[in-house]
Design a protein around this motif. Structure first.
Motif, PDB file in Angstrom:
ATOM      1  N   CYS A 164       0.831  -1.215   0.000  1.00 56.52           N
ATOM      2  CA  CYS A 164       0.000   0.000   0.000  1.00 56.52           C
ATOM      3  C   CYS A 164       0.862   1.260   0.000  1.00 56.52           C
ATOM      4  O   CYS A 164       2.002   1.268   0.445  1.00 56.52           O
TER       5      CYS A 164
ATOM      6  N   ASP B  50      -1.529   7.126   0.958  1.00 56.80           N
ATOM      7  CA  ASP B  50      -2.817   7.670   0.495  1.00 56.80           C
ATOM      8  C   ASP B  50      -3.899   6.588   0.430  1.00 56.80           C
ATOM      9  O   ASP B  50      -5.082   6.881   0.614  1.00 56.80           O
ATOM     10  N   ASP B  51      -3.489   5.334   0.151  1.00 64.61           N
ATOM     11  CA  ASP B  51      -4.473   4.241   0.104  1.00 64.61           C
ATOM     12  C   ASP B  51      -5.150   4.064   1.458  1.00 64.61           C
ATOM     13  O   ASP B  51      -6.310   3.653   1.540  1.00 64.61           O
TER      14      ASP B  51
ATOM     15  N   THR C 163      -5.012   6.585   4.210  1.00 63.89           N
ATOM     16  CA  THR C 163      -5.541   7.820   4.822  1.00 63.89           C
ATOM     17  C   THR C 163      -6.470   8.591   3.892  1.00 63.89           C
ATOM     18  O   THR C 163      -7.175   9.492   4.333  1.00 63.89           O
ATOM     19  N   GLY C 164      -6.463   8.255   2.576  1.00 62.35           N
ATOM     20  CA  GLY C 164      -7.216   9.051   1.609  1.00 62.35           C
ATOM     21  C   GLY C 164      -6.398  10.261   1.190  1.00 62.35           C
ATOM     22  O   GLY C 164      -5.298  10.504   1.699  1.00 62.35           O
ATOM     23  N   TRP C 165      -6.911  11.006   0.245  1.00 56.61           N
ATOM     24  CA  TRP C 165      -6.178  12.188  -0.209  1.00 56.61           C
ATOM     25  C   TRP C 165      -7.161  13.261  -0.670  1.00 56.61           C
ATOM     26  O   TRP C 165      -8.332  12.986  -0.925  1.00 56.61           O
TER      27      TRP C 165
ATOM     28  N   GLY D  30      -9.859   6.790   2.219  1.00 51.23           N
ATOM     29  CA  GLY D  30      -8.926   5.676   2.301  1.00 51.23           C
ATOM     30  C   GLY D  30      -9.453   4.652   3.293  1.00 51.23           C
ATOM     31  O   GLY D  30     -10.517   4.826   3.896  1.00 51.23           O
TER      32      GLY D  30
ATOM     33  N   SER E  54     -10.065   6.203   6.762  1.00 49.71           N
ATOM     34  CA  SER E  54     -10.732   7.507   6.815  1.00 49.71           C
ATOM     35  C   SER E  54     -11.682   7.643   7.998  1.00 49.71           C
ATOM     36  O   SER E  54     -11.883   8.738   8.520  1.00 49.71           O
TER      37      SER E  54
END
Length: 534
Positions: free
Chosen positions: A469, A472-473, A475-477, A490, A493
């Motif tokens: 991973c 960003d995968d 935690t998201g972006w 992510g 999240s």
């Protein structure tokens, strides 16, 4: 007499080359090379295209020499381009195979067609050299303001004559309601210079944020000298702008320097930008303070920072809401662009309502988890307990000291809290198994049961999946587009996991997979001891 005519022709050739070079601002040698190529082409048409003909023009005397170049070979197969070794050594005893022999040719008389072709060659070569000169000159001027006059307007695009080249201000790079006529003077910002098929293109802009920054640099001596710095600019071209400034000298007020005596400096920039209103904001290293300044003229009651998401909640008095947001969201949008933070604005009434809602949710959570009445749950919530975990693992005296509670009650509350957490843990473990998350994922440093469930729901089921991973995968972006901000979720999240913690989990998984070696953390004391030993 003939010699005088030839000398005159030579002199005229040099004078023409000199005049063209001055007019087009290119090197004289380029013009002479273009003339030599034109003569060379004319000679090929006169003596035959199969010949390898070279033309030279002496830059001092203007004398033109024509030579047919012949390759020295053992056996001649093409008489137009080759000469035998024996024949070559008759002319030059030092000749060897692989050399070239120059066979002088008589000068040619230009016919009408040859002269026209020669002119076309020279014009094209000079034009190419002029374009190259223009590209070399302007490619290093990206980021500067240039002055020019409007040459013509095509479909809203303004073609600008810069004196030594042409540039274009595209329609979307001009200010709204701004019109230009041929001959008008124009100032613009060079934001790109590119080589294109029809020659180098110089792209200008009057809407670029840096255009405003450079205009202030021209109007404010302190900015030009580097004492005052423009940190960031946000523009709604032709309507409103915000510019953040800071001073490197404590005795100089950066805002006052930019405003000038009676607003003369800022007014000069406003006039250039067709009346665009400009808010000059003092920059601050304190993000909360900077955001409050950026939202001027609105007054701010309170701010709440979320540094991980680069998001800030701003609470304003009810009557200040419309001013803080601005017409069509302009004020808050520009403040967000200026600071680089997402800004959520709410009124004091909305914030109070949200606090009450959070308190009610927390109370209900305690009622359900601890099997207590609402009054006791409210007491726990009002004393700052936010989660069941905090109650389960708090010091029992901290709970027994609350009004109306004794030590036995405190112990009972903590027992119920731990039983509830054990039940939740069992449910999460079962959920993790149902999702197919491997047992050894729990061995990765930093991974908890809620994290394992979140990974399983995102399709990450093995240590290898986790190691593969990107941060960003998990935690998201955030993707910022013109006029909007798009949030991509992510795996983590919905969990309270920071980007640094997510990255540490991925690195631990890679260590477990053997992809990388673990880097041992060195304490400050150990580092000091090692430095002394060295």
């Amino acid at each position: 007499m003939a010699e005088a005519a030839v000398s005159a022709n030579r002199l005229e050739l040099l004078q023409i080359a000199d005049a063209v070079a001055r007019e087009k601002s290119i090197d004289k040698s380029v013009v002479l090379a273009a003339m030599a190529e034109a003569i060379q082409r004319a000679a090929k048409s006169r003596y035959g295209a199969e010949n390898n003909i070279q033309a030279e023009i002496d830059p001092r005397t203007g004398e033109t020499r024509l030579n047919r170049l012949l390759d020295v070979v053992e056996k001649v197969e093409n008489e137009a381009t080759e000469i035998s070794l024996n024949e070559a050594q008759r002319r030059n005893p030092a000749a060897a195979i692989g050399d070239q022999i120059a066979d002088p040719l008589p000068p040619i008389e230009f016919g009408r067609i040859a002269a026209t072709n020669a002119k076309q060659v020279i014009v094209q070569k000079v034009r190419d050299a002029e374009r190259e000169r223009m590209y070399d000159e302007y490619k290093d001027r990206i980021g500067e303001i240039v002055h020019g006059s409007v040459k013509r307007v095509e479909y809203g695009n303004v073609i600008v004559d810069l004196g030594r080249g042409e540039a274009i201000v595209r329609r979307d790079e001009t200010l709204p309601r701004e019109t230009f006529r041929p001959g008008d003077r124009i100032r613009a910002y060079v934001y790109d210079v590119r080589r294109e098929q029809r020659g180098p293109q110089i792209f200008l802009s009057r809407t670029h944020p840096e255009f405003m920054s450079r205009l202030f640099g021209q109007e404010v001596p302190e900015i030009y000298d580097g004492v005052v710095e423009v940190v960031s600019v946000a523009r709604d071209p032709g309507s409103r702008a915000k510019i953040a400034v800071r001073s490197k000298d404590g005795s100089i007020d950066p805002v006052g320097a930019c405003v000038g005596m009676r607003g003369s400096r800022v007014q000069a920039v406003v006039n250039e930008l067709q009346g665009e209103k400009i808010d000059i904001i003092p920059w601050s290293a304190d993000v909360a303070n900077f955001v409050v300044n950026a939202l001027a003229p609105a007054e701010v009651a309170k701010v709440v920072l979320d540094e991980e998401a680069e998001r800030i909640e701003v609470v304003v008095p009810d009557e200040q809401l419309s001013l803080a947001i601005g017409r069509r969201g302009q004020n808050v949008r520009l403040a967000s662009q200026l600071t680089g933070w997402d800004i959520d604005i709410m009124t004091e009434a909305e914030e109070s309502e949200r606090r009450q809602k959070e308190f009610a949710e927390r109370t209900q959570r305690f009622v359900e988890a601890l099997d207590v009445d609402e009054i006791l749950a409210q007491l726990l919530a009002s004393e700052g307990f936010a989660t069941v975990e905090e109650i389960a693992y708090a010091d029992s005296q901290e709970i027994s000291s609350l009004e109306g509670l004794d030590e036995n009650t405190a112990q009972e509350l903590q027992t119920r809290a731990r039983d509830y957490l054990d039940k939740i843990t069992a449910e999460q473990d079962q959920r993790r198994k149902d999702l197919g998350v491997a047992d050894d994922v729990a061995e990765v440093e930093g991974v908890t049961l809620p994290i394992m469930v979140a990974l399983g729901e995102a399709g990450i089921k093995t240590v290898e999946d986790l190691a593969d991973c990107a941060t960003d995968d998990l935690t998201g972006w955030t993707e910022r587009k013109p006029g909007e901000t798009v949030k991509h979720k992510g795996a983590f999240s919905d969990l309270d996991v920071s980007a640094a913690e997510a990255e540490a989990i991925i690195m631990a998984a890679r260590v477990k997979m053997g992809w990388i070696e673990k880097v041992e953390e060195v304490s400050a004391e150990q580092a000091g001891e090692e430095a002394q030993d060295a």
